[in-house]
Design a protein around this motif. Structure first.
Motif, PDB file in Angstrom:
ATOM      1  N   ARG A 183      39.944  29.321  13.899  1.00  0.00           N
ATOM      2  CA  ARG A 183      41.357  29.441  13.527  1.00  0.00           C
ATOM      3  C   ARG A 183      41.805  28.319  12.588  1.00  0.00           C
ATOM      4  NH1 ARG A 183      43.805  31.761  19.343  1.00  0.00           N
ATOM      5  NH2 ARG A 183      42.902  33.834  19.062  1.00  0.00           N
ATOM      6  N   GLY A 184      40.926  27.966  11.635  1.00  0.00           N
ATOM      7  CA  GLY A 184      41.265  26.986  10.628  1.00  0.00           C
ATOM      8  C   GLY A 184      41.124  25.544  11.049  1.00  0.00           C
ATOM      9  N   ASN A 185      40.613  25.282  12.259  1.00  0.00           N
ATOM     10  CA  ASN A 185      40.444  23.912  12.745  1.00  0.00           C
ATOM     11  C   ASN A 185      39.107  23.335  12.308  1.00  0.00           C
ATOM     12  OD1 ASN A 185      42.752  23.219  14.764  1.00  0.00           O
ATOM     13  ND2 ASN A 185      42.159  25.314  15.308  1.00  0.00           N
ATOM     14  N   SER A 186      39.051  22.027  12.221  1.00  0.00           N
ATOM     15  CA  SER A 186      37.793  21.345  11.939  1.00  0.00           C
ATOM     16  C   SER A 186      36.790  21.581  13.061  1.00  0.00           C
ATOM     17  CB  SER A 186      38.037  19.842  11.787  1.00  0.00           C
ATOM     18  OG  SER A 186      36.838  19.116  11.847  1.00  0.00           O
ATOM     19  N   PRO A 187      35.495  21.699  12.737  1.00  0.00           N
ATOM     20  CA  PRO A 187      34.473  21.826  13.791  1.00  0.00           C
ATOM     21  C   PRO A 187      34.455  20.646  14.752  1.00  0.00           C
ATOM     22  CG  PRO A 187      33.554  22.377  11.633  1.00  0.00           C
ATOM     23  CD  PRO A 187      34.912  21.798  11.382  1.00  0.00           C
ATOM     24  N   VAL A 188      34.989  19.502  14.330  1.00  0.00           N
ATOM     25  CA  VAL A 188      35.023  18.323  15.187  1.00  0.00           C
ATOM     26  C   VAL A 188      35.829  18.583  16.457  1.00  0.00           C
ATOM     27  CG1 VAL A 188      35.785  15.906  15.302  1.00  0.00           C
ATOM     28  CG2 VAL A 188      34.693  16.777  13.239  1.00  0.00           C
ATOM     29  N   GLY A 189      36.739  19.568  16.428  1.00  0.00           N
ATOM     30  CA  GLY A 189      37.596  19.848  17.573  1.00  0.00           C
ATOM     31  C   GLY A 189      36.975  20.693  18.652  1.00  0.00           C
ATOM     32  N   VAL A 190      35.675  21.018  18.544  1.00  0.00           N
ATOM     33  CA  VAL A 190      34.993  21.880  19.514  1.00  0.00           C
ATOM     34  C   VAL A 190      34.414  21.047  20.661  1.00  0.00           C
ATOM     35  CG1 VAL A 190      33.057  23.468  19.862  1.00  0.00           C
ATOM     36  CG2 VAL A 190      34.465  23.629  17.799  1.00  0.00           C
ATOM     37  N   LEU A 191      34.532  21.562  21.874  1.00  0.00           N
ATOM     38  CA  LEU A 191      33.942  20.943  23.059  1.00  0.00           C
ATOM     39  C   LEU A 191      32.722  21.749  23.497  1.00  0.00           C
ATOM     40  CD1 LEU A 191      33.957  19.038  25.604  1.00  0.00           C
ATOM     41  CD2 LEU A 191      35.452  20.754  26.677  1.00  0.00           C
ATOM     42  N   TRP A 192      31.593  21.059  23.714  1.00  0.00           N
ATOM     43  CA  TRP A 192      30.405  21.666  24.309  1.00  0.00           C
ATOM     44  C   TRP A 192      30.309  21.222  25.765  1.00  0.00           C
ATOM     45  CZ3 TRP A 192      27.148  25.189  22.096  1.00  0.00           C
ATOM     46  CH2 TRP A 192      27.191  25.334  20.711  1.00  0.00           C
ATOM     47  N   ARG A 193      30.130  22.180  26.665  1.00  0.00           N
ATOM     48  CA  ARG A 193      29.932  21.866  28.082  1.00  0.00           C
ATOM     49  C   ARG A 193      28.667  22.572  28.566  1.00  0.00           C
ATOM     50  NH1 ARG A 193      34.668  21.971  32.535  1.00  0.00           N
ATOM     51  NH2 ARG A 193      35.121  20.049  31.402  1.00  0.00           N
ATOM     52  N   ILE A 194      27.782  21.842  29.227  1.00  0.00           N
ATOM     53  CA  ILE A 194      26.517  22.381  29.719  1.00  0.00           C
ATOM     54  C   ILE A 194      26.447  22.169  31.222  1.00  0.00           C
ATOM     55  CG2 ILE A 194      23.998  22.248  29.576  1.00  0.00           C
ATOM     56  CD1 ILE A 194      24.281  21.247  26.734  1.00  0.00           C
ATOM     57  N   ASP A 195      26.381  23.261  31.986  1.00  0.00           N
ATOM     58  CA  ASP A 195      26.339  23.215  33.448  1.00  0.00           C
ATOM     59  C   ASP A 195      27.427  22.315  34.017  1.00  0.00           C
ATOM     60  OD1 ASP A 195      24.418  25.074  33.861  1.00  0.00           O
ATOM     61  OD2 ASP A 195      22.985  23.761  34.846  1.00  0.00           O
ATOM     62  N   GLY A 196      28.630  22.433  33.452  1.00  0.00           N
ATOM     63  CA  GLY A 196      29.778  21.703  33.960  1.00  0.00           C
ATOM     64  C   GLY A 196      29.936  20.306  33.423  1.00  0.00           C
ATOM     65  N   MET A 197      29.016  19.834  32.578  1.00  0.00           N
ATOM     66  CA  MET A 197      29.070  18.472  32.049  1.00  0.00           C
ATOM     67  C   MET A 197      29.296  18.502  30.548  1.00  0.00           C
ATOM     68  SD  MET A 197      26.245  15.415  32.475  1.00  0.00           S
ATOM     69  CE  MET A 197      25.229  15.847  31.073  1.00  0.00           C
ATOM     70  N   ASP A 198      30.243  17.699  30.048  1.00  0.00           N
ATOM     71  CA  ASP A 198      30.509  17.640  28.620  1.00  0.00           C
ATOM     72  C   ASP A 198      29.302  17.065  27.883  1.00  0.00           C
ATOM     73  OD1 ASP A 198      32.967  18.552  29.326  1.00  0.00           O
ATOM     74  OD2 ASP A 198      34.087  16.781  28.703  1.00  0.00           O
ATOM     75  N   ALA A 199      28.948  17.685  26.748  1.00  0.00           N
ATOM     76  CA  ALA A 199      27.823  17.240  25.927  1.00  0.00           C
ATOM     77  C   ALA A 199      28.346  16.928  24.530  1.00  0.00           C
ATOM     78  CB  ALA A 199      26.738  18.307  25.870  1.00  0.00           C
ATOM     79  N   THR A 200      27.915  15.808  23.970  1.00  0.00           N
ATOM     80  CA  THR A 200      28.445  15.379  22.675  1.00  0.00           C
ATOM     81  C   THR A 200      28.113  16.363  21.571  1.00  0.00           C
ATOM     82  OG1 THR A 200      28.187  13.088  23.369  1.00  0.00           O
ATOM     83  CG2 THR A 200      28.500  13.485  21.022  1.00  0.00           C
ATOM     84  N   ASN A 201      26.832  16.709  21.415  1.00  0.00           N
ATOM     85  CA  ASN A 201      26.400  17.603  20.338  1.00  0.00           C
ATOM     86  C   ASN A 201      24.982  18.067  20.619  1.00  0.00           C
ATOM     87  OD1 ASN A 201      25.622  18.865  17.949  1.00  0.00           O
ATOM     88  ND2 ASN A 201      26.695  17.435  16.645  1.00  0.00           N
TER      89      ASN A 201
END
Length: 795
Positions: A183-201
């Motif tokens: 929706r026109g936002n920078s990709p930097v604004g995306v959150l990755w979560r793996i098995d309930g834990m936030d992952a940087t990239n």
């Protein structure tokens, strides 16, 4: 933190063992398989003994009943696609279509059922209603995607992010990376979560402050169906303003040992094994390793975007304890590293752009998760983990005499130690409550120095090594006001202890079902995100040799999301969805002096953001409308059409509203696929898939050629020209053909596919840059025709 693993002789012996096992399979008895799994309550996660599971598209309907542990087994199922119906007294019936059974692997299908509030209405999920997310607290702008879709769609490269680019509101017109624009936002604004834990990239060749990379480090053969959110997501997700990927590893087979070997030009050479540790308590293991084959692709004459040979490898695993007196434990993780050395080359190359670069990146993600059922209506889930990412990059320049010199040294390492816990209570069939907390203790090492020409003094950009913490808490309530009206309401709070920034974020969702086929939804969410950590520690030198950190006090960027949606199922296996949205961004970092700079454009290029003297005084707004028309996979075919019309604007410190770098204005995708079952037994399959993408060209700031020639480096035109030019529109067509062979006599299946990406060899523009060697503006193009071959065997 340092880690290394190598294929060499050990991996050669491993693959030899796999080959011998494959040959031994010729003595297996038959090719029939099982469909099995567990049935649970969607909110309380308690098992449902006595639930019935039926195969609906067989002449003689057969099935199974769940035992006291909620598990079921349907034995002796021939390879093919099936439709299942799951029923349980007091719960809504569940229909699951397109359940794929192959001879080489058991089909594990776990189902979460929703208790009926009043009447016994049917609810259709999974393949028949992708808007029904796994997370039961989502109301709007969410979708579940399966790993079969990731691997089936043309042009996907077995990458969840590239799959998401097919959904409405999402654009990914960069062939070199899997960054996605939501929706026109920078990709930097995306959150990755793996098995309930936030992952940087979780990507190979990832740079500091980004959320994408050239190749995904997620092994899709090891993932389960997962969720993707584009707006107004539930209260449990924080530190994101664009979108959320909620990814999960599946458990290994708890009853028998199975092996998968795969060969792909993009994903590389892969070996995966899984099986039980103890059949009595349901413990299991799942381990997969991949090694890149880019060198082979180059040897075959395939253009991968550079003449340099990238190498990458990753190891993924999940160890499941099964049921114990203390609950269920699972240990999961990803280890990955990647490297590439680019030596000059053409300025038109997608990677490198004529510059010489040595780049190394490493990822280490690991967690220990605990699940404990407290009562029949409540449970607690907790995770402790580590999240490491590091890069080491050395860039070289070339002077007018074509002499090479080092011009940038960049070393970054981020280590996060996380603790996450949440409590879940199903009060009754109408009311559900969830609350949790999350804390991440982060160590950040930054070192960067640059110079523009040989002999020039180095300028120190970063030299920092310290710790900080981000803490988050939330509470969420789901209330079925009536059988037609559902309310989701929550509150999220987070504090960044580096400068004590605080954010309190309300979330709200309403869904009204007119009938079984039509529904309206509304969502609102205030979302906040810290800046990429490197931004805080940019150094400004003083006359006495000391440094100022002018960005250290930057607060959260905040975004108000408003979404209205209408969903209708006009026919069986068809769905039409329309969403309109408005997003207002505030507290955006911009320069303290009048300029066109805004952090909302971060991630538009490979260059690291080096702006200092920033303050949270900028704004932005995104608005648009989206359409999804989908034919779910049934009767041997599927189709998907998505279209988005949108605008993405920002206002910087000079008070002028401009287009963002991610304002493509429109994007449309068309996907379709057909499956044929040749022969009398219908056990094999021939598949064809097509994908067509058309998207508006993005805005950019043109190069001032005269000034660039005078200074011997790239100089952009002034603020009045910022993001006033557009690249040509993006067009790409992908076509994929595949064949699946299920053995007649053995529990073994093989599949082979050829994914021909950009079959028209369309020259899509990637970027423009100044080439000091030719004293001209050079245009870099996206990948041309790219054939991706994949072979997989399972037994």
């Amino acid at each position: 933190m340092d880690f290394q693993f190598d294929i060499n002789e050990k991996m050669k012996r491993y693959f030899l063992i796999i080959f011998l096992i494959t040959a031994h399979l010729s003595y297996a008895q038959n090719n029939r398989q099982k469909i099995r799994g567990v049935i649970v309550d969607k909110l309380s996660q308690t098992t449902l003994p006595g639930a019935t599971v039926q195969i609906m598209n067989e002449v003689e309907k057969r099935g199974a009943v769940t035992n006291e542990k909620g598990t079921y087994v349907i034995p002796d199922v021939l390879p093919g696609r099936y439709e299942l119906k799951i029923s349980y007294v007091g719960y809504k019936d569940v229909f699951v279509s397109s359940v794929v059974v192959t001879s080489g692997k058991e089909t594990i299908l776990d189902i979460a059922m929703e208790e009926d509030v009043k009447s016994l209405n049917e609810v259709v999920i999974t393949a028949n209603s992708k808007d029904k997310t796994i997370n039961s607290l989502s109301t709007i702008s969410g979708r579940t995607f399966s790993m079969e879709e990731v691997n089936r769609f043309a042009g996907g490269r077995s990458d969840p992010a590239r799959l998401a680019a097919n959904f409405a509101g999402v654009s990914a017109t960069d062939d070199s990376r899997n960054d996605i624009v939501i929706r026109g936002n920078s990709p930097v604004g995306v959150l990755w979560r793996i098995d309930g834990m936030d992952a940087t990239n979780p990507n190979h060749f990832a740079s500091v402050g980004t959320t994408g990379g050239a190749v995904s480090a997620l092994n899709t053969n090891m993932l389960k169906s997962s969720d993707f959110f584009t707006s107004a997501w539930p209260a449990e997700y924080g530190n994101a303003i664009s979108g959320v990927f909620d990814i999960g590893f599946r458990n290994g087979n708890t009853q028998k040992r199975e092996t998968t070997v795969q060969l792909g030009l993009t994903t590389g050479l892969e070996a995966m094994t899984e099986g039980p540790i103890s059949r009595s308590n349901g413990s299991s293991y799942l381990i997969g390793y991949r090694y890149s084959l880019a060198g082979i692709a180059q040897a075959m004459g395939v253009n991968i975007g550079t003449t340099a040979t990238p190498t990458y490898q990753d190891l993924s695993f999940k160890i499941n304890s099964g049921e114990t007196k203390l609950g269920r434990f699972s240990l999961f993780g990803i280890l990955a590293n990647s490297s590439i050395s680019i030596e000059g080359g053409s300025s038109n190359e997608l990677y490198g752009g004529g510059q010489s670069t040595d780049f190394r990146s490493k990822i280490a993600i690991g967690g220990l998760k605990h699940f404990k059922q407290i009562t029949g209506k409540s449970y607690i889930s907790s995770t402790i983990g580590i999240n490491y990412s590091g890069t080491n990059q050395l860039n070289y320049g070339m002077d007018s005499l074509r002499n090479s010199y080092s011009k940038e040294e960049n070393k970054v390492a981020r280590t996060g130690y996380e603790f996450i816990t949440n409590y879940n209570l199903k009060i009754n069939s109408r009311l559900f409550f969830k609350a949790g907390m999350q804390a991440e203790y982060m160590n950040l090492y930054l070192y960067n120095k640059i110079r523009r020409r040989e002999g020039e003094e180095w300028s120190q950009i970063w030299d920092y090594n310290s710790y900080t913490t981000l803490a988050q808490v939330y509470a969420h309530l789901k209330y079925n006001i009536s059988e037609k009206l559902t309310l989701n309401a929550g509150l999220h709070a987070q504090q960044f202890f580096l400068n004590n920034s605080f954010s309190l974020e309300p979330r709200l969702g309403l869904k009204y079902e007119l009938n079984n086929r039509n529904s309206f939804s509304f969502g609102y969410g205030l979302h906040s995100q810290t800046q990429p950590l490197n931004i805080y520690f940019l150094q400004t030198p003083n006359a006495d040799g000391s440094y100022n950190y002018d960005n250290l006090e930057l607060g959260f960027t905040k975004s108000n999301h408003f979404v209205l949606g209408y969903d209708v199922q006009p026919f069986k296996d068809w769905r039409l969805k329309i969403e309109a949205y408005y997003q207002h961004l505030i507290n955006v970092p911009v320069n303290t002096y009048p300029s066109s700079y805004s952090m909302l454009n971060t991630g538009a290029s490979f260059n690291t953001d080096l702006e200092d003297s920033l303050a949270n005084t900028g704004t932005g707004r995104n608005y648009g409308v989206e359409l999804t028309v989908e034919k779910f996979f049934s009767r041997g075919y599927y189709g998907l059409f998505t279209a988005s019309l949108y605008q993405s604007k920002y206002t910087a410190s000079d008070g002028t509203e401009r287009n963002t770098a991610f304002n493509g204005r429109y994007v449309a995708n068309f996907l379709a696929g057909k499956e044929w079952k040749p022969g009398k037994e219908k056990r094999n399959a021939i598949t064809t898939d097509i994908k067509v993408t058309y998207a508006g060209g993005r805005y950019f700031t043109p190069i001032d050629l005269t000034a660039s020639q005078a200074r011997g480096r790239e100089v952009l035109k002034g603020d009045e020209y910022a993001y006033t030019s557009t690249y040509p529109d993006y067009f790409r067509m992908d076509f994929k053909i595949g064949f699946t062979l299920n053995s007649r006599t053995k529990k073994l299946s093989q599949s082979i596919s050829l994914d021909m990406q950009n079959v028209t060899n369309n020259k899509n523009v990637f970027s423009q840059s100044y080439d000091d060697r030719s004293k001209s503006v050079s245009t870099t193009y996206q990948l041309g025709f790219f054939p991706n071959f994949i072979y997989k065997i399972q037994f």
